[in-house]
Design a protein around this motif. Sequence first.
Motif, short mmCIF file in Angstrom:
data_model
loop_
_atom_site.label_atom_id
_atom_site.label_comp_id
_atom_site.label_asym_id
_atom_site.label_seq_id
_atom_site.Cartn_x
_atom_site.Cartn_y
_atom_site.Cartn_z
N ILE A 29 0.93 -1.07 -0.05
CA ILE A 29 -0.08 -0.03 -0.08
C ILE A 29 0.83 1.17 0.06
O ILE A 29 0.59 2.17 -1.03
N VAL A 30 1.86 1.14 1.04
CA VAL A 30 2.68 2.31 1.04
C VAL A 30 3.47 2.75 -0.39
O VAL A 30 3.38 3.89 -0.93
N ILE A 31 4.02 1.66 -0.92
CA ILE A 31 4.73 1.90 -2.14
C ILE A 31 3.83 2.17 -3.30
O ILE A 31 4.10 3.30 -4.14
N GLY A 32 2.69 1.75 -3.64
CA GLY A 32 1.67 1.87 -4.44
C GLY A 32 1.21 3.26 -4.25
O GLY A 32 1.08 3.94 -5.31
N ILE A 33 0.70 3.86 -3.20
CA ILE A 33 0.10 4.95 -2.97
C ILE A 33 1.05 6.09 -3.21
O ILE A 33 1.07 7.13 -3.92
N ALA A 34 2.53 5.93 -2.63
CA ALA A 34 3.50 6.87 -2.80
C ALA A 34 3.74 6.99 -4.30
O ALA A 34 3.71 8.24 -4.92
N THR A 35 3.90 5.91 -5.16
CA THR A 35 4.14 6.06 -6.57
C THR A 35 2.91 6.82 -7.40
O THR A 35 3.36 7.52 -8.24
N PHE A 36 1.74 6.36 -7.05
CA PHE A 36 0.72 7.14 -7.68
C PHE A 36 0.48 8.40 -7.51
O PHE A 36 0.34 9.22 -8.41
N VAL A 37 0.91 8.84 -6.20
CA VAL A 37 0.77 10.25 -5.82
C VAL A 37 1.77 10.98 -6.52
O VAL A 37 1.54 12.02 -7.15
N VAL A 38 3.06 10.68 -6.59
CA VAL A 38 4.13 11.05 -7.32
C VAL A 38 3.73 11.51 -8.92
O VAL A 38 3.96 12.39 -9.44
N PHE A 39 3.58 10.36 -9.40
CA PHE A 39 3.12 10.52 -10.82
C PHE A 39 1.94 11.47 -11.10
O PHE A 39 1.86 12.06 -12.08
N LEU A 40 0.79 11.27 -10.39
CA LEU A 40 -0.38 12.10 -10.49
C LEU A 40 0.06 13.69 -10.45
O LEU A 40 -0.48 14.37 -11.05
N ALA A 41 0.77 13.82 -9.16
CA ALA A 41 0.95 15.12 -9.11
C ALA A 41 1.98 15.79 -10.05
O ALA A 41 1.72 16.80 -10.66
N SER A 42 2.85 15.00 -10.65
CA SER A 42 3.83 15.16 -11.66
C SER A 42 3.17 15.45 -13.17
O SER A 42 3.27 16.32 -13.78
N THR A 43 1.99 14.74 -13.31
CA THR A 43 1.23 14.82 -14.44
C THR A 43 0.48 16.31 -14.63
O THR A 43 0.44 16.98 -15.28
N GLU A 44 -0.10 16.63 -13.42
CA GLU A 44 -0.83 17.88 -13.07
C GLU A 44 0.32 19.21 -13.49
O GLU A 44 -0.08 20.22 -14.17
N GLN A 45 1.46 19.00 -12.88
CA GLN A 45 2.47 20.12 -12.90
C GLN A 45 3.10 20.26 -14.55
O GLN A 45 3.21 21.16 -15.05
N VAL A 46 3.49 18.98 -15.06
CA VAL A 46 3.85 19.00 -16.35
C VAL A 46 2.99 19.34 -17.49
O VAL A 46 3.11 20.46 -18.01
N GLY A 47 1.52 19.37 -17.28
CA GLY A 47 0.68 19.75 -17.97
C GLY A 47 0.55 21.26 -18.08
O GLY A 47 0.31 22.09 -18.73
N ALA A 48 0.65 22.00 -16.45
CA ALA A 48 0.68 23.22 -16.33
C ALA A 48 1.75 23.82 -16.91
O ALA A 48 1.57 25.08 -17.48
N VAL A 49 3.03 23.38 -16.81
CA VAL A 49 4.15 23.87 -17.63
C VAL A 49 4.10 23.98 -18.83
O VAL A 49 4.34 25.01 -19.79
N LEU A 50 3.56 22.74 -19.47
CA LEU A 50 3.42 22.84 -21.12
C LEU A 50 2.43 23.76 -21.52
O LEU A 50 2.63 24.30 -22.69
#
Length: 458
Positions: A29-50
């Motif tokens: 759970i810890v690894i799955g949630i941590a990875t999911f949170v990192v990818f989802l947060a980076s997806t939002e920021q990458v979209g905002a920068v682009l």
Amino acid sequence: MMPVKNLTRMVVANTLRSRRHFILSAFGIVIGIATFVVFLASTEQVGAVLEKIFPVEQVSVVAPRASLLGKDISKKLDDAIVEKIRSRPEVDRADPTAVVPRMSLAFPAFGRGDFEGNDLKFEVGGFADGINPDYVNDDERTRALFKDWDSVKDDAKRVACTPPAKDPQEEVIQSPPAPRKVAKPGVYYNPCPQPDRYYCDEVDQQCHHRVPIVMSPTMIELYNGQFAKSHGLPIADTDFIRFVTQRGGLSAMRFSIGLGLTTIAGTNSSMRKSRRVEAVLVGISNKAMPIGMTMPIQYIQRWNREFLGEDAATSYSSIIVRLKDRNQIAVFSQWLQDDLDLRLEDSLGEKFATALFVIRLVLVLISLVIITISSINIAHNFFMQVTERRRELGLLRALGAGQLDVLLVVLGEAALIGLIGGALGLLLGLGIARGVDWGSAHYLPRFPYKPESWFHFK
């Protein structure tokens, strides 16, 4: 059914009694949630920068090029077209800068300036345009300097002056330096008050504020990557204020523009008149034209009227339109073609919107794959735990616990471990993001559009 209090006490006790069971259950759970949170947060920021680099809600309207016997007969973009576009429902009519025309300098001109002891000459005609000053609002300093200074009434610094004499050896002279405490005899110095911003105009022999110029980050990258290196010039910091301060202030960013003149040998364009004005680079802005320089549109209108006539002063090269929603680009583009016989410039808005959608979709799919694999691992671990506890669960049934009670105990343990593991995973994801941001701030060089954080937690 078992009382809620007893059920809760049993769930907590069963969860915490075995560290091995707890760690194995919570690890996925810890690894799955941590990875999911990192990818989802980076997806939002990458979209905002682009979207900052390629503002997909913002499109550029142009007229299709057409010629007859070598003469340009393209449709004219004028104020009537601007108002028709502004009235469209796809446009945010509450925003005064939602529809902004651009006007190109329609005749030859070339610039000359001294930078770090180097005499630079460059073509301005074809590489300069004008835009509404209210549209260029990147920072407070640029907003204060980027405006039509010639329209300022009662400017105390617009005093009479004696302009520099023309050099018979040069079509355009360098921008004269500010006066020194100990002046060299025979050397002309800028006589205007605040000489880092004002110059003596040769037409009306009065001090005028230099024409404010902004350039795009693309120009700075081209300068740093190609021009500066091959000419031995300093690298330009994207922090423009710091770069200007290091070079000695705005006086180091000034240059002359020869209106009606050109550096291109053999050109067929000849102007009957020419004159010199002075300009100053006041900032870096993504609102500037990508290759060239941008100034307040009022200067371009006056110069086009002076050198080419009224028609050149009322024809725009393009119209920047900010839409309410990027999904309305296709509708707006079709209306332009059908009703106004205009088009979007290279359909860049549609291409960038599609590219952003694909990038975001890929990152979200990766996030979903990660969370799905983690979910399968977590479910498999709990199936194994239930299998290993068959005797314990059978004893509970023998002591009078119902099937629902056993189900609630197992699901209660899973929920508690999921809650604790999810919180730890969220904290781990935040920690990983902070570590990446720290590494980016300390080890990645500054570059245009570099975000302060690569993640967006909302």
